[in-house]
Design a protein around this motif. Sequence first.
Motif: not given
Length: 160
Positions: A85, A114-115, A120
């Motif tokens: 992360r 993910k975005v 992210h």
Amino acid sequence: MCLGSVDFSYSFQYVRVKEKALSTPVGPGQLASRMGIQSGFLVLERGFGDDADEAIRKEISQTTGTDLLDENSQEVVDAVITWWREDDGDLIDELVDCLTYLSESGPIWLLTPKVGRDGHVEPSDIQDSAQTAGLSLTSTIPASKDWTATRLVARKSGRK
């Protein structure tokens, strides 16, 4: 669209369809295969946390027939998966640490949110860190609805 006598409309349509297909998460039971993980492989896991996707972990363990090894292992492994992360620290250090466990041809699978998800990691940060650690980014696949898996391998040395 037509340019002279060549019709490109099919080509453009095909590219759009193909791009959309790559953004769809891998179906249940297919991720380990897409990652190249096989029965009998030893896979080490790093960076496990409460947000890690248990279905991914379970599928990899079921495919290999063994539990995922932790970072206290002294084994040389066929693949490393690391959950990462944005606020986990220095990605370069993590990738170099992952290399110490790997067989000569084994990949590192970097799993990042993910975005739009907490933690992210920007793709450019992954690319830059991989390059500095002596790795090449070879592919990225949507591992689940919340995680992206990026395959990293050691760069081949030049031929003499």
